[in-house]
Design a protein around this motif. Structure first.
Motif, PDB file in Angstrom:
ATOM      1  N   ALA A   1       1.729  10.521   5.094  1.00 58.49           N
ATOM      2  CA  ALA A   1       1.270   9.251   4.767  1.00 58.49           C
ATOM      3  C   ALA A   1       2.326   8.959   3.853  1.00 58.49           C
ATOM      4  CB  ALA A   1       0.535   8.921   5.417  1.00 58.49           C
ATOM      5  N   LEU A   2       1.793   9.125   2.875  1.00 59.78           N
ATOM      6  CA  LEU A   2       1.443   9.184   1.593  1.00 59.78           C
ATOM      7  C   LEU A   2       2.782   8.354   0.645  1.00 59.78           C
ATOM      8  CD1 LEU A   2      -0.327  11.907  -0.527  1.00 59.78           C
ATOM      9  CD2 LEU A   2      -0.630   9.030   0.203  1.00 59.78           C
ATOM     10  N   GLY A   3       3.702   8.862   1.357  1.00 60.77           N
ATOM     11  CA  GLY A   3       4.893   9.211   1.288  1.00 60.77           C
ATOM     12  C   GLY A   3       6.315   7.677   1.647  1.00 60.77           C
ATOM     13  N   ALA A   4       5.258   6.887   2.325  1.00 62.05           N
ATOM     14  CA  ALA A   4       5.633   5.473   2.100  1.00 62.05           C
ATOM     15  C   ALA A   4       5.522   4.485   1.060  1.00 62.05           C
ATOM     16  CB  ALA A   4       4.710   4.448   3.433  1.00 62.05           C
ATOM     17  N   PHE A   5       4.628   5.183   0.115  1.00 60.31           N
ATOM     18  CA  PHE A   5       4.188   4.177  -0.795  1.00 60.31           C
ATOM     19  C   PHE A   5       5.265   4.812  -2.300  1.00 60.31           C
ATOM     20  CE2 PHE A   5       0.858   4.268   1.756  1.00 60.31           C
ATOM     21  CZ  PHE A   5       0.354   3.146   1.931  1.00 60.31           C
ATOM     22  N   ALA A   6       5.545   3.984  -3.017  1.00 58.81           N
ATOM     23  CA  ALA A   6       6.745   3.918  -4.179  1.00 58.81           C
ATOM     24  C   ALA A   6       5.997   4.997  -4.777  1.00 58.81           C
ATOM     25  CB  ALA A   6       6.749   2.737  -5.210  1.00 58.81           C
ATOM     26  N   ASP A   7       4.539   4.290  -5.591  1.00 59.05           N
ATOM     27  CA  ASP A   7       3.848   5.312  -5.937  1.00 59.05           C
ATOM     28  C   ASP A   7       2.704   7.171  -6.299  1.00 59.05           C
ATOM     29  OD1 ASP A   7       1.599   4.434  -5.121  1.00 59.05           O
ATOM     30  OD2 ASP A   7       1.122   3.582  -6.699  1.00 59.05           O
ATOM     31  N   ALA A   8       3.566   7.157  -5.160  1.00 59.14           N
ATOM     32  CA  ALA A   8       2.699   8.056  -4.381  1.00 59.14           C
ATOM     33  C   ALA A   8       2.698   9.537  -5.010  1.00 59.14           C
ATOM     34  CB  ALA A   8       3.140   8.760  -3.128  1.00 59.14           C
ATOM     35  N   PRO A   9       3.548  10.012  -6.036  1.00 55.27           N
ATOM     36  CA  PRO A   9       3.711  11.229  -7.146  1.00 55.27           C
ATOM     37  C   PRO A   9       2.605  11.023  -8.118  1.00 55.27           C
ATOM     38  CG  PRO A   9       5.562   9.945  -7.209  1.00 55.27           C
ATOM     39  CD  PRO A   9       5.208   9.119  -5.944  1.00 55.27           C
ATOM     40  N   GLY A  10       1.549   9.600  -8.841  1.00 52.94           N
ATOM     41  CA  GLY A  10       0.974   9.859  -9.293  1.00 52.94           C
ATOM     42  C   GLY A  10      -0.684   9.865  -9.390  1.00 52.94           C
TER      43      GLY A  10
ATOM     44  N   ASP B   1       8.906  -7.056  -5.133  1.00 57.07           N
ATOM     45  CA  ASP B   1       9.664  -6.680  -4.546  1.00 57.07           C
ATOM     46  C   ASP B   1       9.681  -6.170  -2.315  1.00 57.07           C
ATOM     47  OD1 ASP B   1       8.955  -4.147  -4.497  1.00 57.07           O
ATOM     48  OD2 ASP B   1      10.755  -2.878  -5.555  1.00 57.07           O
ATOM     49  N   GLY B   2       8.286  -5.892  -2.315  1.00 59.58           N
ATOM     50  CA  GLY B   2       8.201  -5.905  -1.566  1.00 59.58           C
ATOM     51  C   GLY B   2       7.994  -4.350  -0.614  1.00 59.58           C
ATOM     52  N   SER B   3       8.128  -3.775  -1.899  1.00 60.81           N
ATOM     53  CA  SER B   3       7.636  -1.887  -1.769  1.00 60.81           C
ATOM     54  C   SER B   3       6.024  -2.271  -1.670  1.00 60.81           C
ATOM     55  CB  SER B   3       7.798  -0.825  -2.665  1.00 60.81           C
ATOM     56  OG  SER B   3       7.606  -1.929  -3.882  1.00 60.81           O
ATOM     57  N   ARG B   4       5.275  -0.938  -1.832  1.00 63.22           N
ATOM     58  CA  ARG B   4       4.061  -1.182  -1.387  1.00 63.22           C
ATOM     59  C   ARG B   4       3.259   0.148  -2.173  1.00 63.22           C
ATOM     60  NH1 ARG B   4       1.475  -4.594   1.371  1.00 63.22           N
ATOM     61  NH2 ARG B   4      -0.225  -3.657   2.100  1.00 63.22           N
ATOM     62  N   THR B   5       2.494  -0.132  -3.305  1.00 63.58           N
ATOM     63  CA  THR B   5       1.935   0.888  -3.891  1.00 63.58           C
ATOM     64  C   THR B   5       0.124   1.270  -3.441  1.00 63.58           C
ATOM     65  OG1 THR B   5       1.706  -0.870  -5.622  1.00 63.58           O
ATOM     66  CG2 THR B   5       3.722   0.431  -5.433  1.00 63.58           C
ATOM     67  N   LEU B   6      -0.246   2.858  -4.574  1.00 66.12           N
ATOM     68  CA  LEU B   6      -1.360   2.716  -3.724  1.00 66.12           C
ATOM     69  C   LEU B   6      -2.484   2.337  -5.059  1.00 66.12           C
ATOM     70  CD1 LEU B   6      -1.584   5.939  -1.586  1.00 66.12           C
ATOM     71  CD2 LEU B   6      -2.603   3.974  -1.178  1.00 66.12           C
ATOM     72  N   ASP B   7      -1.625   2.491  -6.212  1.00 62.14           N
ATOM     73  CA  ASP B   7      -2.671   2.008  -7.221  1.00 62.14           C
ATOM     74  C   ASP B   7      -3.677   2.960  -7.457  1.00 62.14           C
ATOM     75  OD1 ASP B   7      -0.699  -0.175  -8.212  1.00 62.14           O
ATOM     76  OD2 ASP B   7      -2.342  -1.864  -7.702  1.00 62.14           O
ATOM     77  N   ALA B   8      -3.535   4.799  -6.706  1.00 65.05           N
ATOM     78  CA  ALA B   8      -4.430   5.141  -6.599  1.00 65.05           C
ATOM     79  C   ALA B   8      -5.570   5.640  -7.837  1.00 65.05           C
ATOM     80  CB  ALA B   8      -3.746   6.325  -6.379  1.00 65.05           C
ATOM     81  N   THR B   9      -4.907   5.826  -9.091  1.00 64.61           N
ATOM     82  CA  THR B   9      -5.338   5.857 -10.742  1.00 64.61           C
ATOM     83  C   THR B   9      -6.697   4.368 -11.416  1.00 64.61           C
ATOM     84  OG1 THR B   9      -3.781   5.872 -11.955  1.00 64.61           O
ATOM     85  CG2 THR B   9      -4.251   8.160 -10.705  1.00 64.61           C
ATOM     86  N   ARG B  10      -6.178   3.466 -10.473  1.00 62.77           N
ATOM     87  CA  ARG B  10      -6.667   1.940 -11.212  1.00 62.77           C
ATOM     88  C   ARG B  10      -7.994   1.709 -11.061  1.00 62.77           C
ATOM     89  NH1 ARG B  10      -6.964  -2.498  -8.696  1.00 62.77           N
ATOM     90  NH2 ARG B  10      -5.061  -1.849  -7.364  1.00 62.77           N
TER      91      ARG B  10
END
Length: 532
Positions: free
Chosen positions: A463-472, A497-506
């Motif tokens: 499920a993480l693959g849908a987010f551009a920042d998943a590697p972070g 740009d329409g993409s979604r990010t998790l901002d996991a470390t913020r």
């Protein structure tokens, strides 16, 4: 140094990051390689200081000290608050001007990223920073980021910054942890000189360092048994304060030695260091013949540090043990019982959600709904406190290895540990959970997963693959974040740009924490998760 990659060479979905799939290991023949030896580090002051009222005060002397290190050929490792958790993202705070790649944190903010300063430009125009928040004067550091550049080769190929570099204002209010390093690639402690023996003790886990001051003589010592015939060539220690004078002593211990100084003094070296940091000194050639030890002989290294004001200093490293963990839980529980901050955030989110879904609800109906969620609220508050703390471990400190001299007597460090002495310190962040700072979004995913009793071993992370920042996302947090995504607890942030990010470390905002709590309640209502 060896490239860290999975053995199969799998790539991430965007083709620029290493995939989490595959076998991540380091070949046996590379694990003990030493291509560079740290000779010295320099812990420098930071230009970003604050007065008693919390107002920012620029430290010009710190800037001068940083420039001197760069002039001597050393880059500077720093930490700062980046408003991007991954390339291509900008936060609403807008610290970075992407047109000029100029960064200025205009307000106090916690560091969340590490970079390297490689130069400076005193005439860099302040107008190059965002027009809404410009620094008080010209001048900027030239900084190398780790997010790649268009001209780089895989796996560090990404079009970010000015070929991977950016400018940071001298007046950035988040710049902290400034340190320079000297490495030796041809010296004694590298493979180019054949095999060598490193006599050292590593007391894992280590969460923090403390420096205790004494009016009377105080020293620290390690005792080693020579595992093979060896000639001692160098000694090392760490200091924490500028202007510290260090006396190194090596003793060949007598068979019946009861303390680290019971034996023959082999060598004594005195050095004064301008800055705190790591230090490596060579044993004088005149003492080399005496510094040879047969297999099985015992030797001790005694380090005495004296501060610029004459006080004796003992630098010690420590880890969070179970006793400290339980004590910290008590502190946080007492604090929550007094101020109810966590409970208030949960209730605020629930109240807002209920009103949005029931526009005609009366205050009495809202209060009744909140009362019906009392058990869930209590469970999540309890879980927050339990999880929002440093993980604890058990270090092995063997008797007869490490000693402290204080109050005129030597004490075995294992006896100090066994006494259950707790550090005289505030709650400390070990990189996983730190109550002194705000939780990150990925940490709070772990809080909720823990509250739900989620079994995260073998968790599907697709499920993480849908987010551009998943590697972070931090490796330890990936299962919890994936679990939270699949259950709707966290849905990410939509970018321009329409993409979604998790901002996991913020760091999580109060509103985001409430929203995630509400999402978790929705998942409970839908039968997706449950809290026992």
């Amino acid at each position: 140094m060896a490239l860290y990659q999975n053995d199969e060479g799998y790539l991430g979905e965007d083709g620029t990051y290493w995939s989490p799939d595959g076998t991540w290991s380091l070949s046996e023949e590379l694990r003990a390689k030493s291509t560079a030896a740290l000779e010295e580090s320099f812990v420098l002051p930071t230009p970003a200081t604050f007065d008693e009222d919390g107002s920012y005060v620029y430290n010009e002397l710190a800037t001068a000290a940083m420039k001197e290190q760069i002039y001597q050929g050393r880059a500077l490792s720093i930490a700062f608050c980046a408003d991007q958790s991954m390339p291509g993202q900008l936060s609403e705070n807008a610290y970075m001007n992407p047109d000029t790649w100029s960064h200025y944190t205009y307000e106090p903010a916690s560091a969340n990223h590490a970079v390297t300063i490689v130069g400076w430009d005193d005439s860099y125009p302040k107008e190059n920073f965002n027009s809404e928040h410009q620094p008080p004067a010209d001048g900027a550091w030239i900084v190398k980021n780790s997010w790649g550049a268009a001209s780089n080769e895989f796996p560090n190929q990404r079009d970010w910054g000015d070929e991977g570099y950016f400018y940071m204002s001298y007046y950035d209010q988040s710049l902290v942890i400034v340190e320079a390093f000297d490495y030796d690639i041809n010296g004694r402690e590298t493979d180019k000189n054949g095999e060598f023996i490193a006599n050292q003790y590593d007391y894992m886990t280590i969460d923090y360092s403390t420096c205790d001051a004494y009016d009377e003589l105080a020293s620290a010592a390690n005792v080693f048994v020579a595992e093979d015939a060896q000639e001692l060539t160098s000694l090392s220690c760490e200091t924490s304060q500028p202007g510290t004078t260090v006396t190194y002593e090596v003793y060949r211990l007598a068979d019946d030695a009861a303390s680290p100084t019971d034996g023959e003094l082999v060598t004594s070296i005195e050095e004064t260091y301008e800055y705190g940091g790591y230090h490596l000194v060579s044993i004088p050639e005149a003492d080399r013949a005496k510094a040879q030890f047969a297999k099985g002989e015992r030797l001790s290294v005694v380090v005495t540090q004296q501060g610029a004001s004459g006080e004796y200093l003992v630098l010690a490293q420590g880890g969070t043990n179970e006793a400290y963990h339980e004590w910290a839980i008590g502190v946080l529980t007492e604090s929550e019982n007094e101020n109810h901050n966590v409970e208030a955030a949960i209730i605020e989110g629930l109240r807002t959600r209920y009103r949005n879904e029931n526009l005609d609800a009366t205050d009495e109906e809202v209060d009744a709904y909140i009362a019906s969620q009392a058990d869930l609220i209590e469970k999540m508050v309890e879980t927050y406190i339990q999880v929002a703390l440093p993980l604890f471990g058990r270090s092995v400190v063997n008797p007869g290895e490490s000693f402290l001299l204080a109050d005129g007597a030597w004490t075995d460090w294992s006896d100090v540990i066994a006494s259950g002495t707790l550090p005289d310190a505030e709650l400390i962040d070990d990189g996983a959970f730190g109550p002194a700072d705000g939780l990150t979004r990925e940490q709070f995913c772990a809080v909720i997963a823990n509250a739900a009793g989620a079994g995260l071993e073998g968790q599907d992370e697709s499920a993480l693959g849908a987010f551009a920042d998943a590697p972070g996302i931090s490796a330890w947090a990936r299962p919890a974040v994936a679990w939270a995504v699949k259950r709707g607890v966290i849905s990410g942030v939509e970018q321009a740009d329409g993409s979604r990010t998790l901002d996991a470390t913020r760091v999580l905002t109060r509103a985001e924490m409430a929203a995630m709590m509400v999402n978790a309640v929705d998942a409970v209502d839908a039968g997706v998760i449950s809290f026992g």
